[in-house]
Design an enzyme around this catalytic site. Structure first.
Site, PDB file in Angstrom:
ATOM      1  CB  SER A 253      -0.927  -0.005   1.217  1.00 26.69           C
ATOM      2  OG  SER A 253      -0.192  -0.202   2.402  1.00 26.69           O
TER       3      SER A 253
ATOM      4  CG  ASP B 169       7.310  -3.409  -2.219  1.00 31.36           C
ATOM      5  OD1 ASP B 169       7.590  -4.509  -2.722  1.00 31.36           O
ATOM      6  OD2 ASP B 169       7.171  -3.234  -0.999  1.00 31.36           O
TER       7      ASP B 169
HETATM    8  C1  GAF Z   1       8.893  -5.115   1.753  1.00 34.16           C
HETATM    9  C2  GAF Z   1       9.928  -4.175   1.163  1.00 34.16           C
HETATM   10  F1  GAF Z   1       9.383  -2.941   0.947  1.00 34.16           F
HETATM   11  C3  GAF Z   1      10.509  -4.736  -0.138  1.00 34.16           C
HETATM   12  O1  GAF Z   1      11.524  -3.891  -0.620  1.00 34.16           O
HETATM   13  C4  GAF Z   1      11.028  -6.155   0.055  1.00 34.16           C
HETATM   14  O2  GAF Z   1      12.257  -6.148   0.736  1.00 34.16           O
HETATM   15  C5  GAF Z   1       9.996  -7.012   0.772  1.00 34.16           C
HETATM   16  O3  GAF Z   1       9.507  -6.388   1.963  1.00 34.16           O
HETATM   17  C6  GAF Z   1      10.550  -8.365   1.145  1.00 34.16           C
HETATM   18  O4  GAF Z   1      10.829  -9.096  -0.005  1.00 34.16           O
HETATM   19  O5  GAF Z   1       7.788  -5.221   0.910  1.00 34.16           O
END
Ligand code: GAF
Length: 399
Positions: free
Chosen positions: A142, A187
């Site tokens: 989100s 993300d």
């Molecule tokens: C969270 C983080 F924001 C991502 O960058 C990643 O490290 C994830 O955790 C784990 O894979 O979503």
């Protein structure tokens, strides 16, 4: 969104945001944009180790509608599901001498961070409304979808050079500086560059992405929200990141991407047992992700599912970021005939699982999970969506 019907369609979100805009400001918004949340199919806690990840963008999205305004003062209203915090915030466009700092409410820090790190000038002031269908703290990103929505909105007011990777990096920086979460790039990258009908194999070292087709009428991607909330801002995520960095230094590598299991065995005496387990997860998870992408390209869902379960077990036992609720959801899914694989997705400590199953197994899988899980799960049957995009303010039926 307690007490309100859950709105998931992007057109409905725009219509709702437009109504709230009219109530708070004068006239109609000029701009509407959206940016998706994501589900990561495999490759967890590998992005900040410069490894591979395999996420896809979701239809669940954050929408932002608004207009430029004169002066320096911005007003932003959120109608996204959020903590008991004020829903409206005012702040000034930052200048060289007066940067835009974080503060309260927390949700506004994602907005302010992106405004601060936006890559073109001069940004005009604006008024805007934010709405979202991405569940908060559900491990479906989100925060990144909010950051990328804000950036996409600002691009309409003051265009930058259009470099998508630089856009994702600016949003990641906003999360580091204004939300205090030292996240990797996954993300924001997928929220910007997601591709309908495809997962993206992202190489987090070169920041190159390969689109892997993922549309098959015989296959369903089922997300199950445990509705247990995690807080990445807690100490667990940064401490995992630190352990990985320190272990890479001990092994003489610039990142764990360059480490092999042999390197790890050679360094075993110089690492504590917890760090050893963390590194073991990362090295194998990077390899699993590359293999999983190959399996998906071949349509080998059995193999893909096996790798998903291995990934989950490794996150549970070696990286220790799962929790009992996620473990039950995965076990329950795997008890159903027709389920290829299941695993926790995202940072962990709550949030969602993702399962890959034959479409004819969908109803019985959801039923079985409901019977086995003592909490109250929410299900999303999902397909890969496009990344952030500009919408029409007036079309209510856009997806
Ligand atoms: C969270 C983080 F924001 C991502 O960058 C990643 O490290 C994830 O955790 C784990 O894979 O979503």
């Amino acid at each position: 969104m307690s007490g309100r019907k859950r709105v998931e369609n992007v057109g409905d979100l725009v219509a709702e945001a437009r109504r709230v805009y009219q109530q708070n400001f004068v006239g109609d918004p000029e701009v509407a944009v959206c940016a998706p949340g994501r589900v990561n199919l495999i490759g967890e806690h590998t992005d900040y180790n410069q490894g591979y990840v395999l996420p896809m963008a979701l239809h669940l999205s954050t929408v932002m509608v608004g207009s430029r305004t004169s002066g320096q003062s911005c007003s932003v209203v959120t109608i996204a599901e959020s903590a008991d915090e004020p829903k409206k915030v005012d702040f000034n466009i930052p200048s060289e001498s007066i940067p835009l700092a974080g503060g309260q409410p927390m949700w506004a820090n994602y907005v302010k961070g992106v405004v601060q790190h936006y890559r073109a000038k001069p940004l005009p002031a604006f008024k805007a409304v934010i709405a979202s269908s991405v569940p908060l703290g559900g491990g479906l990103s989100s925060s990144a979808s909010l950051e990328v929505a804000v950036y996409t909105f600002l691009q309409q007011l003051c265009p930058d050079d259009g470099d998508k990777v630089a856009k994702a990096l600016a949003c990641q920086k906003a999360e580091h500086t204004h939300a205090g979460v030292p996240c990797g790039i996954m993300d924001q990258f997928i929220s910007v560059l997601g591709k309908e009908g495809h997962a993206l194999l992202i190489d987090c070292r070169s920041l190159e992405a390969t689109a892997v087709p993922l549309v098959d009428p015989g296959l369903v991607i089922l997300i199950t929200n445990s509705n247990v909330k995690h807080a990445l801002t807690g100490s667990e995520y940064p401490s995992r990141r630190k352990q990985c960095k320190e272990a890479a230094a001990v092994m003489g590598k610039s990142s764990l991407r360059d480490a092999t299991m042999q390197d790890l065995e050679d360094a075993k005496d110089r690492l504590d047992s917890v760090t050893y387990r963390r590194v073991c997860h990362v090295i194998n998870e990077i390899e699993r992700t590359a293999k999983a992408a190959e399996a998906l390209k071949r349509g080998d869902y059995e193999e893909f599912g096996k790798l998903m379960v291995e990934s989950h077990n490794s996150l549970r036992d070696l990286y220790e970021v799962s929790c009992p609720e996620l473990d039950v959801l995965v076990l329950a899914a795997m008890e159903v005939d027709g389920v290829f694989g299941s695993r926790m997705t995202g940072g962990g400590f709550g949030g969602c699982t993702v399962s890959l199953l034959r479409s004819d197994a969908t109803e019985r899988t959801m039923k079985h999970i409901k019977e086995r899980y003592s909490g109250c799960p929410t299900f999303y049957i999902t397909t890969p969506s496009d990344g952030a995009r500009v919408l029409s303010v007036f079309e209510e039926n856009q997806q």
